[in-house]
Design a protein around this motif. Structure first.
Motif, PDB file in Angstrom:
ATOM      1  N   UNK A  99       8.732   5.391  -2.886  1.00 52.49           N
ATOM      2  CA  UNK A  99       8.392   4.847  -4.187  1.00 52.49           C
ATOM      3  C   UNK A  99       6.957   4.385  -4.210  1.00 52.49           C
ATOM      4  N   UNK A 100       6.702   3.400  -5.078  1.00 47.00           N
ATOM      5  CA  UNK A 100       5.338   2.898  -5.222  1.00 47.00           C
ATOM      6  C   UNK A 100       5.350   1.380  -5.093  1.00 47.00           C
ATOM      7  N   UNK A 101       4.565   0.859  -4.157  1.00 45.95           N
ATOM      8  CA  UNK A 101       4.402  -0.583  -3.956  1.00 45.95           C
ATOM      9  C   UNK A 101       2.914  -0.844  -3.838  1.00 45.95           C
ATOM     10  N   UNK A 102       2.330  -1.455  -4.873  1.00 42.25           N
ATOM     11  CA  UNK A 102       0.891  -1.725  -4.819  1.00 42.25           C
ATOM     12  C   UNK A 102       0.601  -3.116  -4.272  1.00 42.25           C
ATOM     13  N   UNK A 103       1.480  -4.065  -4.546  1.00 39.72           N
ATOM     14  CA  UNK A 103       1.337  -5.414  -3.996  1.00 39.72           C
ATOM     15  C   UNK A 103       2.207  -5.505  -2.747  1.00 39.72           C
ATOM     16  N   UNK A 111       0.780  -1.232   0.000  1.00 39.56           N
ATOM     17  CA  UNK A 111       0.000   0.000   0.000  1.00 39.56           C
ATOM     18  C   UNK A 111       0.811   1.280   0.000  1.00 39.56           C
ATOM     19  N   UNK A 112       2.050   1.222  -0.503  1.00 45.24           N
ATOM     20  CA  UNK A 112       2.873   2.427  -0.561  1.00 45.24           C
ATOM     21  C   UNK A 112       2.549   3.154  -1.871  1.00 45.24           C
ATOM     22  N   UNK A 113       1.374   3.738  -1.906  1.00 49.45           N
ATOM     23  CA  UNK A 113       0.884   4.467  -3.072  1.00 49.45           C
ATOM     24  C   UNK A 113      -0.265   5.352  -2.638  1.00 49.45           C
ATOM     25  N   UNK A 114      -0.493   6.410  -3.403  1.00 47.96           N
ATOM     26  CA  UNK A 114      -1.607   7.296  -3.105  1.00 47.96           C
ATOM     27  C   UNK A 114      -2.063   7.952  -4.399  1.00 47.96           C
ATOM     28  N   UNK A 115      -3.238   8.528  -4.365  1.00 48.71           N
ATOM     29  CA  UNK A 115      -3.792   9.202  -5.533  1.00 48.71           C
ATOM     30  C   UNK A 115      -3.709  10.707  -5.308  1.00 48.71           C
ATOM     31  N   UNK A 116      -3.135  11.404  -6.277  1.00 50.10           N
ATOM     32  CA  UNK A 116      -3.006  12.854  -6.217  1.00 50.10           C
ATOM     33  C   UNK A 116      -3.529  13.420  -7.532  1.00 50.10           C
ATOM     34  N   UNK A 117      -4.620  14.163  -7.479  1.00 48.89           N
ATOM     35  CA  UNK A 117      -5.268  14.712  -8.680  1.00 48.89           C
ATOM     36  C   UNK A 117      -5.600  13.621  -9.693  1.00 48.89           C
ATOM     37  N   UNK A 118      -6.064  12.482  -9.202  1.00 51.74           N
ATOM     38  CA  UNK A 118      -6.469  11.383 -10.081  1.00 51.74           C
ATOM     39  C   UNK A 118      -5.325  10.545 -10.616  1.00 51.74           C
ATOM     40  N   UNK A 119      -4.111  10.808 -10.192  1.00 58.35           N
ATOM     41  CA  UNK A 119      -2.939  10.068 -10.666  1.00 58.35           C
ATOM     42  C   UNK A 119      -2.376   9.242  -9.515  1.00 58.35           C
ATOM     43  N   UNK A 120      -2.113   7.968  -9.783  1.00 56.94           N
ATOM     44  CA  UNK A 120      -1.532   7.078  -8.783  1.00 56.94           C
ATOM     45  C   UNK A 120      -0.033   7.369  -8.692  1.00 56.94           C
ATOM     46  N   UNK A 121       0.410   7.786  -7.516  1.00 60.94           N
ATOM     47  CA  UNK A 121       1.825   8.105  -7.311  1.00 60.94           C
ATOM     48  C   UNK A 121       2.360   7.350  -6.096  1.00 60.94           C
ATOM     49  N   UNK A 122       3.674   7.347  -5.974  1.00 64.48           N
ATOM     50  CA  UNK A 122       4.314   6.699  -4.847  1.00 64.48           C
ATOM     51  C   UNK A 122       4.253   7.547  -3.586  1.00 64.48           C
ATOM     52  N   UNK A 123       4.783   6.994  -2.523  1.00 65.96           N
ATOM     53  CA  UNK A 123       4.772   7.697  -1.253  1.00 65.96           C
ATOM     54  C   UNK A 123       6.022   7.401  -0.453  1.00 65.96           C
ATOM     55  N   UNK A 124       5.975   7.760   0.806  1.00 66.07           N
ATOM     56  CA  UNK A 124       7.094   7.562   1.724  1.00 66.07           C
ATOM     57  C   UNK A 124       6.593   6.896   3.000  1.00 66.07           C
ATOM     58  N   UNK A 125       7.436   6.073   3.575  1.00 62.73           N
ATOM     59  CA  UNK A 125       7.080   5.410   4.829  1.00 62.73           C
ATOM     60  C   UNK A 125       8.337   5.096   5.624  1.00 62.73           C
TER      61      UNK A 125
END
Length: 88
Positions: free
Chosen positions: A43-47, A11-25
């Protein structure tokens, strides 16, 4: 005796203005007052993404704490045998 601790994040991902982007943790794994590992992910980790650490077995339980800018970020830890096919 050494054991292998598996840290798994997702779940290291988020939506910003309708675009899926990475995040920080930041993830911290403790055993009592001792910090076993501290990791910062960007970065981005969806799985699921896992990382192994070789740690000394003291018999004390471990706990994980995390902070992230991603709403659905999750961090888990468990002990595994990395040579077993059931851990894949």
């Amino acid at each position: 005796m050494k054991k292998y601790l598996r840290l798994t994040i997702s779940g290291l991902q988020r939506v910003d203005d309708g675009i899926l982007i990475g995040g920080n943790a930041t993830v911290i794994v403790n055993r009592g007052q001792e910090v076993i590992c501290r990791e910062t992910f960007s970065g981005k980790v969806s799985e699921k993404f896992s990382k192994l650490y070789e740690v000394e077995d003291t018999g004390m339980p471990v706990s994980v704490t995390s902070s992230s800018d991603c709403q659905f970020f999750k961090a888990e830890v468990d002990f595994v045998n990395p040579f077993s096919e059931t851990n894949i």
